[in-house]
Design an enzyme around this catalytic site. Sequence first.
Site: not given
Length: 262
Positions: A239, A177, A142
Amino acid sequence: MPRFAANLSTMFADLPVAERFDAARRFGFRAAEYLFPYADRAADVARWSRDAGVPVILVNTPLGDAAAGERGRAALPGRKDDFRADFDRALEYAAALDAPMIHVMAGVVAEDERESACRTLAANVRDAADAAAREDIRLLLEPLNSADTPGYLLTRTEETLAIIEAVDRLNVQLQFDFYHRQIMEGNLARRLQDHLGAIGHIQCSSVPGRHEPCYGEVNYPHVFAECDRLGYAGWIGAEYRPKTTVAAGIGWGRAYGLGEQA
């Protein structure tokens, strides 16, 4: 319709871990991320997950020496043994929890070590991927944003994809993300479309603030609709840190079947 997984490390931080799985279920979540489960025995976490009927889908590799600023050790030159110990621990927990994904944290490196760190990361992830494949587990890399985690090796989508290509293992994918990508790159719907084939997992939260995905500058209803339109079939990890409480802020999720339930 998008499927959302509660992030137990951020959403229910006011509750004991043993109670967070039940809390996620009460708000309609049918899966959970638990980033760093290592303070509890894997068998206990597995029991809490099983009893609540909320499977863990994702864990992270350990941070290392967090007090010293470490944010993972997969890319740190000369620290292969440390990373392997970290990864073996993550793999043990993922296998015990039947979690299908491990986010491998690359780490913070000095600017003059970046080239060496990229080679180190590719070599370490390649070895780890072979071990993970034997457990039918996928590894994720990520890119983070440079404001929240200064010095982190991976900050851009393309450089992360270059590492994934160098690793050359089918069970290594991109963790995408929306929060980090909006800060670093923007143009979320187009980037989602361009990189969908490499994406193994998606996460979301508001920009700025990292709160519920209904504040700030990202039009999340549009972004989530794009996930559906493009055929993304995986989970989206919620998240985020609630602005006040999960109950007060869950309204964003009602269109997706989330909300306090009897």
